[in-house]
Design a protein around this motif. Structure first.
Motif, short mmCIF file in Angstrom:
data_model
loop_
_atom_site.label_atom_id
_atom_site.label_comp_id
_atom_site.label_asym_id
_atom_site.label_seq_id
_atom_site.Cartn_x
_atom_site.Cartn_y
_atom_site.Cartn_z
N UNK A 142 0.85 -1.19 0.00
CA UNK A 142 0.00 0.00 0.00
C UNK A 142 0.89 1.24 0.00
N UNK A 143 0.67 2.12 -0.97
CA UNK A 143 1.37 3.40 -1.04
C UNK A 143 0.40 4.52 -0.70
N UNK A 144 0.91 5.56 -0.08
CA UNK A 144 0.07 6.69 0.32
C UNK A 144 0.48 7.98 -0.40
N UNK A 145 1.23 7.82 -1.48
CA UNK A 145 1.70 8.95 -2.28
C UNK A 145 1.47 8.62 -3.75
N UNK A 146 1.49 9.65 -4.58
CA UNK A 146 1.42 9.44 -6.03
C UNK A 146 2.74 8.83 -6.48
N UNK A 147 2.72 7.67 -7.13
CA UNK A 147 3.98 7.03 -7.50
C UNK A 147 4.72 7.78 -8.59
N UNK A 148 6.04 7.75 -8.52
CA UNK A 148 6.89 8.37 -9.53
C UNK A 148 7.21 7.31 -10.58
N UNK A 149 6.43 7.28 -11.64
CA UNK A 149 6.57 6.23 -12.64
C UNK A 149 7.74 6.48 -13.58
N UNK A 150 8.48 7.59 -13.38
CA UNK A 150 9.72 7.77 -14.13
C UNK A 150 10.87 7.00 -13.49
N UNK A 151 10.68 6.54 -12.27
CA UNK A 151 11.67 5.72 -11.58
C UNK A 151 11.48 4.27 -12.03
N UNK A 152 12.48 3.64 -12.65
CA UNK A 152 12.30 2.29 -13.18
C UNK A 152 11.82 1.28 -12.14
N UNK A 153 12.31 1.39 -10.90
CA UNK A 153 11.88 0.44 -9.87
C UNK A 153 10.42 0.64 -9.51
N UNK A 154 9.99 1.89 -9.43
CA UNK A 154 8.59 2.17 -9.12
C UNK A 154 7.71 1.76 -10.29
N UNK A 155 8.15 2.05 -11.48
CA UNK A 155 7.39 1.69 -12.68
C UNK A 155 7.17 0.17 -12.74
N UNK A 156 8.20 -0.58 -12.42
CA UNK A 156 8.09 -2.05 -12.45
C UNK A 156 7.08 -2.56 -11.43
N UNK A 157 6.90 -1.82 -10.36
CA UNK A 157 5.96 -2.23 -9.31
C UNK A 157 4.52 -2.23 -9.82
N UNK A 158 4.20 -1.31 -10.75
CA UNK A 158 2.82 -1.15 -11.19
C UNK A 158 2.57 -1.62 -12.63
N UNK A 159 3.61 -1.72 -13.45
CA UNK A 159 3.44 -2.07 -14.85
C UNK A 159 2.91 -3.49 -14.99
#
Length: 457
Positions: free
Chosen positions: A180-197
């Motif tokens: 669970x995240x409580x912030x808007x994800x930074x999808x320009x970060x490859x690790x964060x992008x992989x979490x949601x893609x």
């Protein structure tokens, strides 16, 4: 005969409103002492640096701050441009803090504020005592500072609202914290992008932050098939669900709502309405997600269950941290946790950002003379905050502390009507975003409602 200099005014937080407060105090001949918990100016703003505001530069710089910056060679950015949080911090907040010099102390976390020698109960000679501000440094060392007044502009970024519809964490929410995240994800970060893609994400909330997340996740679908959002709303979808659209006088915010609507209309997001989350449960992972041990299911108050999701983004508003002010005599509204005279002016059930009447020292007063909440912190849980409103607050507060009560009472700000929140009840403690100042942004770099937080502005 030499007289000891007057003690400074403590300003808690080196964000947009705290630094503006320091500039106004200095302009009035009052020495400020800014206490910032982080290592740089605008620490909270930098945390959502990837998000573009939906206010322009013209609405994000304070006149007294610009006056202080002018001798440094600072150049004001193009008035009509929309900065990201990172732009705001690096091109305005940090230069402003640098201009204030040693008046800004970093890595100085305020852990308590009280009257020197008086706890909350004691009346005797109370108002004559300075304030004692307890600070913890990054190395753990403690310090006690005596100041003449306190302006708390620490914002609400550090205390996001939980997933649960009651205002308390849903059952199982803490146990599922890794998903669970409580912030808007930074999808320009490859690790964060992989979490949601390629995964299914539940986005809980109904304001600008939720719009931002929905639009950003929808943008992943072309490169990552299988990416889908489940948009969890506590209410139904009505005329004002997506904000003001083309009628919004903050055009970038209107565009953001339309981008979220497009995600739903195109099938990249599925809206689930009237869903008030009571619990989070784990369920077995499907075969395609063998790299994860399980998935999450949200359970509503009425017993409905969501489809299984891989991630949850809870954007359910922000709330003030009042714990370190416990020894002060504050008078706060029982619903919004805002000063009682201010609360009716910012009630999100009635007002949008633009219909909030400009206000200052009188509305921010408490029984404890000399203590003021300012900026997003003063709005409590209301999401109708604009940076311009905060700048007007601290202009008035500095005038009052200088004894210029005529200037303190004068209104020097006119806000544009935004026509979004008023009378719609959109702000169901949902959808605000970060802290301290501004109003949010346009769909390109991902938008944020600052005002924060937290429906909203």
């Amino acid at each position: 005969m030499n007289h000891a200099p007057d003690p400074p005014v403590a300003v808690i937080g080196a964000g947009p409103i705290g630094l503006a407060a320091a500039a106004h105090l200095l302009d009035r001949g009052i020495e400020p002492l800014v206490l910032e918990a982080g290592p740089r100016a605008g620490t909270a703003v930098r945390a959502w640096g990837h998000v573009r505001l939906f206010s322009t530069w013209a609405e994000l710089t304070d006149p007294a701050a610009e006056k202080l910056l002018a001798p440094t060679g600072w150049t004001r950015p193009a008035a009509t441009a929309y900065p990201t949080g990172r732009d705001w911090a690096e091109r305005y907040l940090q230069p402003l803090a640098d201009a204030l010099g040693a008046r800004v102390r970093y890595d100085a976390r305020v852990t308590g504020v009280a009257r020197a020698g008086r706890d909350r109960i004691v009346d005797a000679d109370r108002a004559a005592q300075p304030f004692a501000v307890h600070v913890v440094r990054a190395d753990g060392a403690e310090e006690r500072l005596l100041v003449r007044a306190v302006i708390d502009a620490s914002g609400t970024w550090s205390t996001p609202g939980p997933l649960g519809a009651t205002g308390l964490p849903a059952l199982g929410e803490r146990a599922a914290a890794d998903r669970i995240a409580y912030r808007i994800p930074d999808l320009t970060d490859p690790a964060v992008r992989a979490r949601y893609a390629g995964r299914t994400t539940a986005v809980v909330g109904s304001g600008a932050s939720a719009f931002t997340a929905l639009a950003a996740l929808a943008g992943l679908t072309d490169d990552a098939p299988g990416t889908h959002s489940l948009w969890i709303l506590r209410r139904g979808i009505g005329t004002h669900t997506y904000g003001g659209g083309e009628a919004d006088q903050l055009p970038a915010r209107g565009a953001l709502g339309l981008a979220a609507k497009a995600a739903v209309d195109d099938g990249r997001a599925t809206a689930v309405t009237g869903f008030r989350t009571a619990a989070v449960e784990r369920t077995a992972a499907v075969e395609r997600d063998a790299d994860r041990p399980d998935r999450l299911v949200l359970v509503a108050e009425d017993g409905r269950r969501s489809e299984p999701v891989d991630e949850v983004i809870a954007l359910t508003g922000l709330r003030p941290d009042l714990t370190f002010l416990g020894e002060l005599r504050l008078r706060l509204d029982e619903r919004l946790q805002a000063p009682v005279a201010l609360a009716p002016l910012i009630d999100p059930n009635v007002h949008s950002c633009g219909t909030v009447y400009p206000h200052g020292a009188a509305e921010l007063a408490h029984p404890e003379t000399g203590v003021h909440l300012a900026g997003m912190k003063s709005y409590g849980r209301a999401p109708t905050f604009l940076a311009l409103t905060g700048f007007e607050q601290v202009r008035s507060l500095a005038a009052a502390l200088a004894g210029d009560h005529e200037a303190a009472a004068r209104v020097e700000l006119t806000l544009p009507e935004t026509g979004v929140c008023g009378g719609t009840g959109l702000a169901d403690a949902e959808g605000t975003a970060p802290a301290d100042g501004g109003c949010c942004a346009a769909p390109t770099a991902g938008l944020l409602q600052i005002g924060t937080a937290a429906g909203g502005c």
